[in-house]
Design an enzyme around this catalytic site. Structure first.
Site, PDB file in Angstrom:
ATOM      1  N   LYS A 146      16.271   5.679  -8.089  1.00  0.00           N
ATOM      2  CA  LYS A 146      15.711   5.978  -9.531  1.00  0.00           C
ATOM      3  C   LYS A 146      16.738   5.837 -10.570  1.00  0.00           C
ATOM      4  CE  LYS A 146      11.434   7.961  -8.170  1.00  0.00           C
ATOM      5  NZ  LYS A 146      10.680   9.343  -8.218  1.00  0.00           N
ATOM      6  N   LYS A 164       8.185  -0.933  -1.643  1.00  0.00           N
ATOM      7  CA  LYS A 164       7.051   0.246  -1.250  1.00  0.00           C
ATOM      8  C   LYS A 164       5.898   0.171  -2.139  1.00  0.00           C
ATOM      9  CE  LYS A 164       7.412   4.217  -2.279  1.00  0.00           C
ATOM     10  NZ  LYS A 164       7.619   5.731  -2.803  1.00  0.00           N
ATOM     11  N   LYS A 199       2.728   3.344  -7.673  1.00  0.00           N
ATOM     12  CA  LYS A 199       2.210   2.933  -9.145  1.00  0.00           C
ATOM     13  C   LYS A 199       2.991   2.434 -10.014  1.00  0.00           C
ATOM     14  CE  LYS A 199       0.644   7.302  -7.424  1.00  0.00           C
ATOM     15  NZ  LYS A 199       0.873   8.675  -7.567  1.00  0.00           N
TER      16      LYS A 199
HETATM   17  P1  AMP Z   1       3.658  10.210  -4.876  1.00  0.00           P
HETATM   18  O1  AMP Z   1       2.752   9.138  -5.458  1.00  0.00           O
HETATM   19  O2  AMP Z   1       5.103   9.718  -4.786  1.00  0.00           O
HETATM   20  O3  AMP Z   1       3.472  11.619  -5.242  1.00  0.00           O
HETATM   21  O4  AMP Z   1       3.170  10.167  -3.103  1.00  0.00           O
HETATM   22  C1  AMP Z   1       2.338  10.973  -2.875  1.00  0.00           C
HETATM   23  C2  AMP Z   1       2.279  10.834  -1.144  1.00  0.00           C
HETATM   24  O5  AMP Z   1       2.131   9.454  -0.661  1.00  0.00           O
HETATM   25  C3  AMP Z   1       3.747  11.207  -0.571  1.00  0.00           C
HETATM   26  O6  AMP Z   1       3.629  11.868   0.759  1.00  0.00           O
HETATM   27  C4  AMP Z   1       4.397   9.860  -0.246  1.00  0.00           C
HETATM   28  O7  AMP Z   1       5.389   9.733   0.797  1.00  0.00           O
HETATM   29  C5  AMP Z   1       3.253   8.817   0.078  1.00  0.00           C
HETATM   30  N1  AMP Z   1       3.358   7.469  -0.283  1.00  0.00           N
HETATM   31  C6  AMP Z   1       3.643   7.079  -1.437  1.00  0.00           C
HETATM   32  N2  AMP Z   1       3.421   5.564  -1.424  1.00  0.00           N
HETATM   33  C7  AMP Z   1       3.441   5.278  -0.186  1.00  0.00           C
HETATM   34  C8  AMP Z   1       3.358   3.974   0.668  1.00  0.00           C
HETATM   35  N3  AMP Z   1       3.792   2.942  -0.171  1.00  0.00           N
HETATM   36  N4  AMP Z   1       3.354   3.901   1.826  1.00  0.00           N
HETATM   37  C9  AMP Z   1       3.211   5.289   2.673  1.00  0.00           C
HETATM   38  N5  AMP Z   1       3.062   6.672   2.066  1.00  0.00           N
HETATM   39  C10 AMP Z   1       3.290   6.288   0.544  1.00  0.00           C
END
Ligand code: AMP
Length: 328
Positions: free
Chosen positions: A113, A193, A196
């Site tokens: 980041k 990955k 968003k």
């Molecule tokens: P976040 O949007 O970063 O708060 O992620 C919320 C949850 O989704 C966390 O447990 C992340 O590890 C999981 N996550 C986010 N992006 C991915 C992805 N591309 N593949 C699998 N898990 C994801």
């Protein structure tokens, strides 16, 4: 015997996507009754990057609606906003005093980041994993359902537990990650990955037409240049999405037909689009309905926050005793 504790969070940074769903949120719904479960909207983590209050307000309601639409039930778990249950902020400070700078500097998410943002890194981004550890430890969590991007942070949380327990006596269990069958879903660009911030997602509230339009140009096995080339599903992100949503018989058929070049990538994508549209339809409808009632969403989160605070404050009082601090 009392249930083990499960906790996980999601940032309010936009509509949830199928990577969030396959990597984490589906497991939240699956295991919410097997464990004593706490799920939260990680508002303080999100403001390390998002500086738009209007977006933050909207996204908090939208993410809450998406999570509930995925089957997370506030009657069966505690669902709250991190900024309402503020105990973890105090615990974050305590834990930062047993965390080494070197450990934080090694975190790959922070390094990535810091490189991407191209602006001076704020201290919140650096302390992000300590706040995450505080959220986890405030509930004496055993199990954390997350995508594999969070494994390094969980490893650090275990290190923080060992440091704290050694310094002050046995207090916290070492939290373990619970990974799903799809712990890391790549984006539709096939490069990084699904995220968003990258604009490479299919969101849970996309309608059938958008799903089709987004899947059409999605990257597949790069060695399959022509329709007649046999493909390798193990190298294809579209196949990974099939594995997350299609039944085993369909996956086996796609695997066979792709390897034999009996179907082309577009055929495979359209089968997936139909399956995705059917699976996501009830989630989309429910989320849209919930989004129409932000007051109800806020009330659910408020009640969850009150319950979460009771548990977290019990832990925090134990921590205060161990540190030699008076209770407030
Ligand atoms: P976040 O949007 O970063 O708060 O992620 C919320 C949850 O989704 C966390 O447990 C992340 O590890 C999981 N996550 C986010 N992006 C991915 C992805 N591309 N593949 C699998 N898990 C994801």
């Amino acid at each position: 015997m009392s249930k083990k504790i499960m906790l996980s969070g999601v940032q309010p940074s936009g509509d949830l996507h199928i990577g969030n769903y396959l990597g984490a949120i589906r497991n939240w719904a699956r295991y919410q009754e097997e464990y004593a479960s706490f799920f939260f909207i990680a508002y303080y983590h999100a403001i390390t990057e998002i500086k738009d209050p209007q977006l933050m307000r909207e996204a908090t309601c939208h993410v809450a609606a998406d999570v509930l639409a995925c089957g997370v039930d506030p009657e069966k778990c505690t669902f709250f906003v991190q900024s309402h249950a503020r105990t973890s902020l105090e615990l974050c400070w305590v834990l930062s005093c047993v965390t080494s700078m070197g450990d934080l500097e090694r975190m790959t998410q922070y390094k990535d980041k810091a490189r991407q943002l191209n602006i001076p890194v704020n201290a919140g981004l650096f302390l992000y994993p300590v706040l995450q550890a505080a959220d986890i430890l405030a509930f004496k969590t055993h199990v954390v359902p997350v995508g594999d991007d969070q494994c390094q942070h969980l490893e650090l949380a275990r290190e923080i537990v060992r440091r704290f327990n050694t310094a002050y006596g046995e207090t916290f269990p070492e939290p373990q990650q619970l990974l799903s069958e799809v712990p890391r879903l790549l984006g539709l660009d096939g490069d990084s990955k699904m995220s968003k911030s990258k604009g490479n997602t299919i969101s849970l509230i996309d309608d059938p037409e958008s799903i089709k339009a987004k899947l059409k140009p999605a990257k597949t096995d790069v060695h399959r240049q022509r329709r007649s080339d046999p493909g390798d599903p193990s190298q294809c992100n579209v196949y990974t999405i099939h594995q997350g949503f299609s039944d085993p018989a369909t996956c086996a058929q796609v695997d066979r037909d792709c390897r034999a070049a009996a179907i082309g990538c577009i055929d495979c994508k359209m089968m997936l689009a139909d399956k995705l549209a059917a699976t996501l339809a009830p989630i989309r409808e429910r989320s849209r309905e919930l989004r129409r009632h932000p007051d109800q969403l806020r009330e659910i989160l408020r009640q969850g926050s009150a319950r979460a605070t009771l548990t977290a404050e019990t832990t925090m009082n134990e921590v205060r005793d161990k540190l030699g601090l008076f209770h407030p």
